[in-house]
Design an enzyme around this catalytic site. Structure first.
Site, short mmCIF file in Angstrom:
data_model
loop_
_atom_site.label_atom_id
_atom_site.label_comp_id
_atom_site.label_asym_id
_atom_site.label_seq_id
_atom_site.Cartn_x
_atom_site.Cartn_y
_atom_site.Cartn_z
N LYS A 168 28.21 -87.05 46.61
CA LYS A 168 28.17 -85.79 45.88
C LYS A 168 27.61 -84.78 46.88
O LYS A 168 26.45 -84.88 47.26
CB LYS A 168 27.25 -85.90 44.65
CG LYS A 168 27.76 -86.86 43.59
CD LYS A 168 26.79 -87.02 42.44
CE LYS A 168 27.35 -88.00 41.41
NZ LYS A 168 26.34 -88.40 40.40
N ASP A 223 25.18 -94.32 44.67
CA ASP A 223 25.21 -92.90 44.32
C ASP A 223 23.80 -92.34 44.55
O ASP A 223 23.48 -91.81 45.63
CB ASP A 223 25.68 -92.77 42.85
CG ASP A 223 25.56 -91.38 42.26
OD1 ASP A 223 25.08 -90.46 42.95
OD2 ASP A 223 25.94 -91.17 41.09
N ASP A 279 29.30 -97.61 35.91
CA ASP A 279 28.17 -96.93 36.55
C ASP A 279 26.94 -97.15 35.68
O ASP A 279 26.92 -96.76 34.51
CB ASP A 279 28.48 -95.43 36.69
CG ASP A 279 27.40 -94.66 37.45
OD1 ASP A 279 26.38 -95.28 37.83
OD2 ASP A 279 27.57 -93.45 37.65
N GLU A 282 28.80 -99.10 40.21
CA GLU A 282 28.05 -98.01 40.82
C GLU A 282 26.57 -98.10 40.44
O GLU A 282 26.24 -98.25 39.26
CB GLU A 282 28.66 -96.67 40.36
CG GLU A 282 28.04 -95.44 40.99
CD GLU A 282 28.79 -94.16 40.56
OE1 GLU A 282 29.95 -94.24 40.12
OE2 GLU A 282 28.18 -93.08 40.65
N LYS A 319 30.28 -95.62 31.74
CA LYS A 319 28.85 -95.77 31.93
C LYS A 319 28.39 -97.02 31.17
O LYS A 319 28.86 -97.29 30.06
CB LYS A 319 28.12 -94.54 31.38
CG LYS A 319 28.43 -93.26 32.15
CD LYS A 319 27.72 -93.26 33.49
CE LYS A 319 27.88 -91.92 34.20
NZ LYS A 319 27.15 -91.90 35.47
N GLY A 325 30.69 -86.36 40.71
CA GLY A 325 30.54 -85.06 40.06
C GLY A 325 29.22 -85.01 39.34
O GLY A 325 28.55 -86.04 39.17
N SER A 372 34.84 -89.85 34.20
CA SER A 372 33.62 -90.60 33.93
C SER A 372 33.33 -90.51 32.43
O SER A 372 33.09 -89.42 31.93
CB SER A 372 32.47 -89.99 34.74
OG SER A 372 31.24 -90.61 34.41
N LYS A 427 36.01 -94.49 34.90
CA LYS A 427 34.66 -95.04 35.09
C LYS A 427 34.00 -95.01 33.73
O LYS A 427 34.08 -94.02 33.01
CB LYS A 427 33.94 -94.15 36.10
CG LYS A 427 32.42 -94.18 36.08
CD LYS A 427 31.90 -93.51 37.35
CE LYS A 427 30.69 -92.62 37.08
NZ LYS A 427 30.25 -91.92 38.31
O1 OSB Z 1 26.03 -90.92 37.91
O2 OSB Z 1 27.84 -90.07 38.57
C1 OSB Z 1 26.84 -90.02 37.85
C2 OSB Z 1 27.07 -86.94 35.59
C3 OSB Z 1 25.77 -86.50 35.63
C4 OSB Z 1 24.84 -87.22 36.33
C5 OSB Z 1 25.21 -88.38 37.00
C6 OSB Z 1 26.52 -88.81 36.99
C7 OSB Z 1 27.46 -88.11 36.24
C8 OSB Z 1 28.84 -88.53 36.06
C9 OSB Z 1 29.84 -87.51 35.58
O3 OSB Z 1 29.22 -89.66 36.18
C10 OSB Z 1 30.61 -86.91 36.70
C11 OSB Z 1 31.42 -85.71 36.24
O4 OSB Z 1 32.23 -85.87 35.32
O5 OSB Z 1 31.22 -84.62 36.79
MG MG Z 2 26.74 -92.30 39.40
#
Ligand code: OSB
Ligand code: MG
Length: 380
Positions: A274, A250, A200, A225, A175, A302, A147, A173
């Site tokens: 999660k 999510d 995401d 996402e 953001k 995660g 991510s 992924k």
């Molecule tokens: O939206 O999935 C998410 C991290 C912190 C809060 C929300 C998210 C995330 C990630 C990173 O996308 C996931 C990771 O690398 O652990």
């Molecule tokens: Mg997410």
């Protein structure tokens, strides 16, 4: 969760409880991580240590110190754990009974998962079995995804994606947020035409953006996402009908009931589970099996966890229902030093090996733990 798994796990006794300790830790990130609603420069987490009969179980709460991803925070989790959940723990009750007692406490899935994880780690260690085996699943190499946070410039983003591809991550992924979307996705797609790619938005858009979001359909993304609000299920169903790209939820999914509603409404075609958000491993497996039975694939997200939570997510992904690479990445992307050993690393084909030891299967490095611990409190 299969009925047999549910019954087998539900009958397990949580065993003896001699001591419960809450630790607050803070680990600096290698680099800041930005999503549409927040930037984090470190991982501050609540850890729970449960000791009984000389066996220690560890649980990590996935809440952040702030409510910018979810409404729970490290402080609310600490409060709920200390004042409402720990008092429900009687030695020798079963996991099924534990879940029954926890249901009286409304919400607070992150707080509940912390205790559940610590107890299950302790149970698996007591039985001398790796966590995945206790859950009823065989070892398999776990395909890794990454991510990538929102970057200042397109060049920075392209560099990060290039590095991820070179390392062997199975999907990327990125953001996005309003105003930092189409152009950046377009640039990545142009440079990496065949890369399994997804975005995401962490709830940054509204239904009025539907026409705008339709532009994403041309990039062959595996999913979008959480485009709409963190709490929404209904409006996602309207948006999904207007987009060709599958939506993935999510934030909106807190438990099995949310997953059922989302699937019944057609709000998403994929779910990001999660375990630390949905109340723990047992609920995560229920959601996974329900979704897959309704042709909705799932994957493990995660929360930038330390090695404790990361190990739990790895064990969970041995369940065959988890058919899409998750957000579990190499430790070195997040931390210069982690509180557990060994670190998560990818093999040359982009897979993570499931830890072989009993329980979560990773060792706590007490020296580093001491260094990063801000506060310790005995809860029992
Ligand atoms: O939206 O999935 C998410 C991290 C912190 C809060 C929300 C998210 C995330 C990630 C990173 O996308 C996931 C990771 O690398 O652990
Ligand atoms: Mg997410």
């Amino acid at each position: 969760m299969r009925e047999s798994t549910e019954a087998t796990l539900g009958r397990l006794s949580i065993g003896a409880i001699d001591r419960i300790e809450a630790l607050t830790v803070r680990l600096p990130f290698v680099k800041p991580f930005t999503i549409s609603s927040a930037t984090w420069t470190c991982k501050e987490a609540l850890l729970l240590r449960i000791d009984g009969d000389g066996i220690t179980g560890w649980g990590e709460c996935v809440a952040d110190p702030d409510p910018y991803y979810a409404s729970e925070t490290t402080s609310t989790a600490h409060h709920i754990i200390k004042d409402f959940l720990v008092p429900l723990l009687d030695p020798g009750i079963t996991l099924a009974e534990l879940e029954r007692r926890f249901r009286r406490v409304r919400g607070h899935g992150m707080a509940k998962a912390t205790i559940e994880n610590a107890l299950i780690d302790r149970i698996a260690k007591r039985e001398g079995r790796p966590l995945h085996e206790l859950l009823g699943y065989r070892r398999r190499p776990i395909p890794s995804g990454i991510s990538i946070g929102i970057k200042e410039t397109t060049e920075e983003l392209i560099d990060a994606v290039g590095e991820a591809v070179a390392t062997g991550y199975h999907r990327v992924k990125m953001k996005i947020k309003r105003g930092r979307d189409i152009e950046m996705v377009s640039a990545v797609r142009e440079r990496f035409p065949d890369l399994p790619l997804m975005v995401d938005a962490n709830g940054d858009y509204s239904l009025q953006d539907a026409e705008h979001l339709r532009q994403l359909d041309r990039f062959n993304l595996t999913m979008i996402e959480q485009p709409l609000s963190y709490s929404d299920i209904y409006e996602h169903s309207i948006l999904q009908r207007q987009l060709a790209t599958p939506l993935c939820l999510d934030e909106s999914i807190h438990d099995l009931a949310d997953a059922r509603a989302a699937i019944a409404l057609g709000s998403c075609r994929i779910i990001n589970i999660k375990q630390g958000r949905v109340g723990g491993l047992l609920e995560a497996l229920r959601i996974a099996d329900f979704a897959v039975a309704h042709d909705v694939p799932v994957w493990s997200g995660g929360m930038d966890e330390t090695g404790i939570g990361r190990a739990v997510n790895i064990h969970l992904q041995t369940a065959p229902a988890f058919s899409i690479p998750g957000d579990t990445s190499e430790t070195r992307l997040y931390f210069h030093e982690d509180i557990v050993e060994p670190p998560v690393e990818l093999d040359e084909r982009g897979f993570i090996a499931v830890p072989r030891g009993a329980g979560i299967g990773v060792r706590i490095n007490n020296e580093i733990l001491k260094k990063v611990t801000l506060q310790t409190e005995r809860l029992r």
